[in-house]
Enzyme design. Structure first.
Site, short mmCIF file in Angstrom:
data_model
loop_
_atom_site.label_atom_id
_atom_site.label_comp_id
_atom_site.label_asym_id
_atom_site.label_seq_id
_atom_site.Cartn_x
_atom_site.Cartn_y
_atom_site.Cartn_z
N LYS A 190 1.91 -3.21 9.02
CA LYS A 190 3.07 -2.31 8.97
C LYS A 190 4.31 -3.13 9.30
O LYS A 190 4.45 -3.67 10.40
CB LYS A 190 2.89 -1.18 9.98
CG LYS A 190 3.98 -0.12 9.93
CD LYS A 190 3.64 1.02 10.88
CE LYS A 190 4.67 2.13 10.81
NZ LYS A 190 4.35 3.25 11.73
N ASP A 240 4.03 14.61 12.27
CA ASP A 240 4.29 14.32 10.84
C ASP A 240 2.99 14.46 10.05
O ASP A 240 2.58 13.57 9.31
CB ASP A 240 4.86 12.91 10.69
CG ASP A 240 5.53 12.70 9.32
OD1 ASP A 240 5.75 13.70 8.62
OD2 ASP A 240 5.81 11.54 8.98
N GLY A 287 9.54 1.67 6.73
CA GLY A 287 9.31 0.36 6.16
C GLY A 287 8.16 0.38 5.18
O GLY A 287 7.93 1.39 4.51
N LEU A 308 0.82 -1.22 0.00
CA LEU A 308 0.00 0.00 0.00
C LEU A 308 0.85 1.26 0.00
O LEU A 308 0.43 2.31 -0.50
CB LEU A 308 -0.92 0.01 1.23
CG LEU A 308 -1.94 -1.13 1.33
CD1 LEU A 308 -2.67 -1.06 2.65
CD2 LEU A 308 -2.93 -1.04 0.17
N GLY A 309 2.03 1.18 0.60
CA GLY A 309 2.89 2.35 0.68
C GLY A 309 4.22 1.99 1.27
O GLY A 309 4.42 0.90 1.82
#
Length: 566
Positions: free
Chosen positions: A427, A525, A411, A405-406
């Site tokens: 994740k 962030d 990571g 997904l990204g």
């Protein structure tokens, strides 16, 4: 190209009938819509007849016609009869006129011809390795040279009695002599002459002959010393290339490069140009599309032996012996004894079983160790689901790239689907050591477990069996706010109402984190790639890896923020 007969007081065109020889059929084919035969001579591409488009270029376009308007058609290279064309060897066998001189018993010349030929500017030259200049007679001097006079060679043959010329004759000077020609010769002038006008031998040898001969097929017995000229001709070999360029230079122009798929480009030894050939294990015409085809060696066991199981591969084949036998299969297979087979089989099975059991035990020990070192004894009592390593690997198809997904500095995030069709986002951290990972992991777990807000991504669980722990979040299906802002086709932000709603929901998430959470935390962030939208377009704040907890009276927050400050 020049082809002349030199007869005292007369110049005539030379047309000579020929008998065609069989050609290598493995490369005898032509372009679609073009004839591949003229008479009984095969005309393989890159050569062509009838239409110029049937040949690779103008120099390889040949004439197919009847020599006198009657009888069968014959193949002509200019005015030279062609007997055979070999694509594989780059050779053309032609029939050349023979020069001769004849005398009566008083020594008067009664018949004489010389022979002149030029191959022009095309990609042709006489083969210096397959041709031999030959003279026949008992008082004969044969001469061969260039039309331009820059080269000359001769041989002399003599005898004082009838000599029987046998096929295995060495042509060492008695009735027959031979000499080689130089490399790169494109024109010839051939002359036969006599030192004594055959005065001493005219009763059994009235004539002498000089010609170029293909030493592969030359038979001295075909030339009788007592014979008279009667359409005498000899086979000669002409080397050809498809184009007078080097392989490197030709390959730079793909539109005119003649070598097709699965071929090699070979520069001729005489430096004239290049030809094409099939790679090992392939066959066909290297000049015709689609190129050379793979040989199925398994279909021809006589040429490609295999005593076991044969498997065809591109350009080659493999051969394996049957179970219970050993060897390379191509030269043969040798059997094992029954006791040996049983012993080897039993030992192999035992080793496999032991190896599998050892692997299972070591893997379980490794997982248990990782679980403890990642704080599993404490976290298993928290209100969070503990996932197994195999469970997440199966859900993400072993972290297949198409599930990604990204990706960021921390990571990668992968989409997963559980057996009950629950969708999730895993994740997976990378590029950090164990000590750093435990600190960051526990930091993120500590914060995320405290978060409970509709505009903040929920933590579904975690995996502690891997060396680096994995976090499992709810899957947000509609991508990032960044994507919808920059994708002109997106309809999610088509109205100001939707835009203001997304902004307000993002603000509510930040207000919760900064003011209402206990203790409060700064995200650290905030950017559009960290704001996700679900199927209803609801904003969800994600990625707390850079968040900073706020303690009462803390004043050095700015120095701790790791993400995009401000």
């Amino acid at each position: 190209m020049i082809l002349k007969l030199c007869v005292p007081g007369l110049m005539i065109l030379f047309l000579l009938c020929s008998v065609a020889t069989a050609m290598d059929q493995s490369a005898a084919d032509s372009k679609p819509g073009c004839r591949d035969k003229c008479g009984n001579v095969s005309v393989p591409y890159p050569f062509g007849i009838d239409k110029s488009s049937c040949a690779e270029n103008q120099y390889l376009f040949l004439n197919c016609s009847q020599s006198d308007g009657h009888g069968p058609e014959k193949l002509w290279f200019y005015n030279i009869p062609v007997l055979n064309i070999s694509v594989l060897e780059g050779l053309m066998v032609v029939s050349l006129f023979t020069a001769y001189d004849c005398y009566n018993q008083s020594g008067a010349n009664v018949n004489e011809t010389s022979f002149s030929i030029g191959l022009g500017q095309g990609p042709y030259m006489f083969s210096d390795t397959l041709n031999m200049f030959t003279a026949i007679g008992c008082d004969t001097s044969g001469y061969v040279g260039k039309n331009e006079g820059t080269y000359g060679a001769a041989c002399i043959t003599s005898c004082d009695e009838m000599v029987s010329l046998a096929d295995n004759s060495s042509c060492s000077g008695s009735g027959c002599c031979q000499t080689s020609i130089p490399q790169g010769l494109k024109s010839l002038y051939i002359l036969s002459s006599s030192m004594n006008n055959h005065r001493n031998v005219s009763d059994f040898n009235p004539c002498g002959y000089a010609f170029l001969a293909d030493k592969r097929t030359f038979k001295a017995s075909d030339w009788q010393l007592s014979g008279l000229p009667d359409g005498n001709a000899s086979d000669a070999v002409i080397e050809w290339v498809v184009e007078t360029k080097s392989c490197e230079k030709a390959g730079m122009n793909t539109s005119s490069y003649a070598c097709r798929n699965n071929t090699n480009c070979n520069y001729s030894k005489n430096g004239q140009g290049y030809r094409c050939s099939c790679k090992d294990g392939f066959t066909g015409n290297p000049y015709l599309l689609p190129g050379c085809q793979d040989i199925d060696e398994c279909a021809d066991r006589q040429r490609y032996p295999c005593k076991g199981k044969c498997k065809n591969t591109p350009g080659n084949y493999t051969c394996s012996c049957p179970l219970g036998m050993r060897g390379d299969g191509k030269t043969g297979c040798q059997g094992f004894g029954i006791a040996t087979i049983a012993s080897v089989t039993g030992g192999t099975i035992s080793l496999v079983i032991i190896g599998v059991l050892l692997y299972i035990v070591l893997r379980k020990l490794r997982k248990d160790k990782n679980f403890r070192e990642n704080g599993g004894m404490v976290l298993k009592h928290q209100r969070v689901r503990i996932f197994g390593e195999a469970e997440l690997a199966k859900a993400t198809e072993n972290y297949n790239d198409h599930k990604k997904l990204g990706e960021g500095g921390f990571g990668c995030v992968y989409k997963g689907v559980l057996p009950d069709n629950t969708q999730l986002a895993v994740k997976k951290f990378k590029g950090v050591d164990r000590a750093q990972m435990n600190e960051e992991f526990q930091h993120e777990i500590g914060m995320v477990l405290q978060v409970n807000h509709k505009n903040v991504v929920k933590l579904l669980g975690l995996c502690l069996q891997t060396k680096v722990p994995l976090l499992v979040y709810e899957f947000i299906s509609n991508g990032t706010l960044f994507h919808h802002i920059h994708d002109k086709k997106s309809q999610v932000l088509r109205t100001w109402t939707d835009r203001l709603r997304v902004a307000a929901e993002t603000a509510l998430a930040l207000e919760y984190l900064h003011s209402l959470a206990n203790p409060p935390m700064i995200h650290g962030d905030v950017k559009t790639v960290n704001i996700l939208l679900d199927e209803d377009g609801t904003a969800k704040m994600a990625d707390f890896g850079a968040s900073v907890l706020i303690s009462p009276g803390q004043t050095d927050i700015a120095t701790k923020i790791q993400g995009t400050f401000g």
